[in-house]
Design an enzyme around this catalytic site. Structure first.
Site, mmCIF file in Angstrom:
data_model
loop_
_atom_site.group_PDB
_atom_site.id
_atom_site.type_symbol
_atom_site.label_atom_id
_atom_site.label_comp_id
_atom_site.label_asym_id
_atom_site.label_seq_id
_atom_site.Cartn_x
_atom_site.Cartn_y
_atom_site.Cartn_z
ATOM 1 C CB VAL A 23 -0.902 -0.025 1.260
ATOM 2 C CG1 VAL A 23 -0.069 0.089 2.539
ATOM 3 C CG2 VAL A 23 -1.977 1.049 1.218
ATOM 4 C CB VAL A 76 8.742 -2.795 -10.651
ATOM 5 C CG1 VAL A 76 10.044 -3.012 -11.417
ATOM 6 C CG2 VAL A 76 8.386 -1.315 -10.599
ATOM 7 C CG HIS A 100 11.922 -5.085 13.174
ATOM 8 N ND1 HIS A 100 12.156 -5.102 14.544
ATOM 9 C CD2 HIS A 100 10.785 -4.357 13.006
ATOM 10 C CE1 HIS A 100 11.206 -4.422 15.158
ATOM 11 N NE2 HIS A 100 10.366 -3.963 14.245
ATOM 12 C CG HIS A 104 10.687 -1.229 16.790
ATOM 13 N ND1 HIS A 104 9.553 -1.990 16.664
ATOM 14 C CD2 HIS A 104 11.113 -1.403 18.067
ATOM 15 C CE1 HIS A 104 9.297 -2.602 17.810
ATOM 16 N NE2 HIS A 104 10.239 -2.256 18.678
#
Length: 695
Positions: free
Chosen positions: A133, A285, A575, A618
């Site tokens: 998104v 892509v 992560h 993070h």
């Protein structure tokens, strides 16, 4: 004249229709198109045929880069984002608390990746949510705004030639500050949460809003005191380079309306119309197209499509391609473009354009699980449920509450006097780890693993956090009781994996194998973190609100018990990084200190994939810092803006990148002398011609 007008119209509509096919579920709320135009997002599929910079991925880094690069009025920028705009799920994105109860994971706005079965995690194939998104994972994450330590960042900078000039702590620190606007908590919130902060370490004029929630669950106030009581230091300033110890973290929240502040709302939505910027959603892509120069390939085009069945379109590249698809998406694009390990490419049926063994290698991730108890105290979940049941709803301030109590604990906190012996044991496993754990036969990649291993080893006897400890107050009830959890997450894995492709179809998901817990040091460190989590729950003042342990329960006591249990529980902390590592090419590196891909003349990468080591943080804050620095490097290359130019002067055709993105709207000729088309203006002109013909 009439035939020329119709020819131009047909060409424009054909390009528009091809781009629009199969896309844009989210166009529903603004029929006039005024605020859509303001945000520079292309909803009708009309884009130009060529752009100076084509950014692959409209996520955390991609949109930040787009905003900064398009500040230069002589530069045209296109962002190609595979996902939709997010307009149709605005509440799921914007309301912070919804991240836990009605977020985007598992929806069409999630790439919904899955790892291969992990032998050391009970042969489970584990989910890997990633944002599909505009805004990428910054639109669906937990909003933690936490920075790595100076020691870690300087270690990264020392791993690559030129790194100390561009990627030292001082550089990243300045750019992380540049990306944010910090708002201090109210006095009530500060007192309830027992919050400590140093405003001098924070940014004050950047696009991303960072603050503390507008509502604080009282239990949070016991967090730092409890950690101090077991010997973990409480941080007075976790954002100035020493991020270890216990603290209440800031979050990417806009305090003016208590909504999520993410890359789209921060960098793109506030912009006025820019004729030199286009952001195209629903554009996957499929590959980069190169010229025939085999020594230093130049990307001349970017191929994309709205779906696997749609026609492929190609955008011409005047200057550079910038990959910003993240630790999974960016290597996926390179591999389908024929850039990567030749054995992987041949097996997938992709023509080899450039043998670059490090593409997809060195993959690292944080893994976590948690200890859960019943609690007599109110939690965010219980308060939310009560409010909804009573019909009172929840205020914007309450809905801004998210988990933020954290601590980065080091090996002394975890292992005590055993640290030196543990480090020696891990050091002694280096050669066997190279021979048995590196998922590549490339000597360069194996040397790179050795360099990363030694860098990670060097953190073991420092204050740097090896495990993140988090207080979670958003979990579901158990047995009719409220629950709270304390999570433990491994920060510096010795287990490395890879991302690769098994098909020449770019719409087939990549293969993700993080090789979780393949190195036994990771199991030891995470186990000790979980033991510490349990100890916290048994320590006052937090223990005063804690009842029976729900999971893992009293049957888990010995080290062997813990190891068996955690193997069946661990999952990603969301992560992933390091899959296109910034290392020397001879160490299996993929990009240099300027973020340029080795062997490619005009392709850069700017996302979490370039970090060569994992951080105790993070990744959102360092990725924003990376994007800001990347923009400086790129703009200085072409305009002398953002970085000291050869003559020390800035270009008069550009605007300075200071604070929030500036308003730049003029259209200039591109470097080939062709006019950079402003798609919406072009469409209006054609519409005028058509109207004159029909009257």
């Amino acid at each position: 004249m009439r035939s020329l007008a119709f020819a131009l119209l047909a060409a424009s509509v054909a390009h528009s229709a091809a781009a629009f096919k199969d896309g844009h579920r989210d166009i529903y709320h603004d029929h006039a198109g005024r605020d859509l135009h303001k945000r520079n997002i292309v909803y009708n599929g009309q884009i130009a045929n060529a752009y100076d910079f084509v950014i692959v991925g409209g996520g955390t880094a991609g949109l930040a880069l787009a905003a900064r690069l398009s500040e230069d009025s002589n530069t045209t920028v296109l962002v190609l984002e595979a996902g939709d705009t997010g307009d149709a799920v605005a509440d799921s994105i914007n309301v912070p608390l919804n991240a836990y109860f009605s977020g985007l994971p598992g929806t069409p706005y999630d790439w919904a990746y899955t790892t291969v079965q992990q032998p050391n995690a009970n042969n489970r194939a584990l989910p890997w949510p990633r944002g599909k998104v505009l805004g990428g994972s910054s639109a669906m994450n937990g909003m933690y705004q936490v920075r790595p330590s100076k020691l870690e960042v300087d270690t990264w900078a020392g791993l690559v030639d030129g790194g100390k000039d561009k990627w030292s702590w001082d550089d990243l620190f300045d750019n992380m500050k540049e990306s944010e606007s910090f708002t201090a908590p109210s006095s009530d919130i500060q007192q309830l949460g027992n919050i400590k902060y140093n405003a001098d370490s924070r940014g004050s004029n950047g696009p991303v809003h960072v603050t503390y929630p507008g509502y604080m669950v009282p239990l949070v106030g016991n967090w730092t005191t409890t950690l101090a009581d077991i010997g973990v230091a409480v941080s007075e300033d976790a954002y100035g380079g020493n991020n270890w110890g216990a603290f209440i973290a800031t979050s990417s929240i806009n305090p003016t309306n208590w909504t999520r502040s993410y890359s789209r709302s921060a960098y793109i939505d506030p912009l006025p119309p820019r004729s030199n910027l286009a952001i195209l959603p629903n554009a996957t892509v499929t590959r980069l197209i190169f010229d025939s120069n085999t020594n230093n390939l130049t990307a001349t085009g970017v191929e994309w499509a709205t779906s696997a069945s749609a026609d492929r379109q190609t955008i011409k590249v005047n200057k550079e391609v910038i990959l910003a698809g993240g630790a999974v998406g960016s290597p996926h694009v390179l591999l389908h473009s024929g850039v990567g390990p030749s054995d992987v490419l041949k097996a997938a049926g992709v023509d080899v354009k450039l043998d670059l063994p490090g593409v997809g290698q060195h993959l690292q991730d944080h893994i976590s699980t948690q200890v859960t108890w019943k609690t007599t105290a109110q939690t965010a979940n219980s308060l939310r449920t009560q409010n909804l049941a009573s019909g009172n709803g929840n205020s914007p301030a309450f809905n801004s509450f998210i988990n933020s109590a954290t601590a980065y604990v080091n090996t002394t906190d975890l292992l005590g006097d055993y640290v030196s012996q543990f480090k020696q044991q891990v050091a002694g496993q280096l050669q066997s780890s190279i021979s048995s754990l590196v998922p590549s036969s490339s000597p360069e990649v194996q040397k790179g693993y050795e360099a990363i291993y030694k860098a990670t080893l060097g953190t073991l006897d420092t204050p740097v956090g090896q495990v993140e400890i988090l207080l979670s107050l958003t979990g579901p009830p158990a047995g009719g009781s409220n629950t709270l959890s304390i999570q433990a997450a491994l920060q510096h894995p010795f287990s490395h994996g890879r991302v690769y492709i098994s098909s020449n179809d770019p719409f087939t998901p990549p293969v993700i194998d993080p090789q979780y817990l393949s190195h036994n040091a990771d199991t030891v460190i995470l186990r000790e973190g979980l033991k510490l989590a349990r100890k916290l729950g048994q320590t006052a003042p937090l223990s005063g609100s804690i009842g029976d342990e729900v999971s893992p329960g009293s049957s888990v006591q010995s080290d062997d018990d813990w190891d068996k249990w955690l193997a069946g529980q661990i999952g990603t902390e969301y992560h992933p990084s390091c899959s296109l590592a910034m290392l020397p090419r001879e160490l299996g590196g993929v990009v240099d200190a300027d973020l340029k891909v080795y062997g490619l003349a005009n392709v850069r990468v700017a996302d979490a994939s370039v970090f060569p080591i994992q951080f105790s943080a993070h990744l959102q804050a360092p990725v924003y810092g990376l994007a800001e620095q990347a923009a400086r490097i790129i703009r200085s290359t072409y305009n002398g803006v953002g970085w000291p130019s050869a003559n020390g002067n800035a270009s008069s055709t550009s605007t300075s990148s200071t604070g929030a993105p500036s308003a730049t709207t003029s259209t200039q000729a591109d470097h080939n002398g062709a006019i950079a088309a402003a798609p919406r203006v072009f469409a209006l002109a054609i519409a005028g011609v058509l109207a004159s013909l029909l009257l």
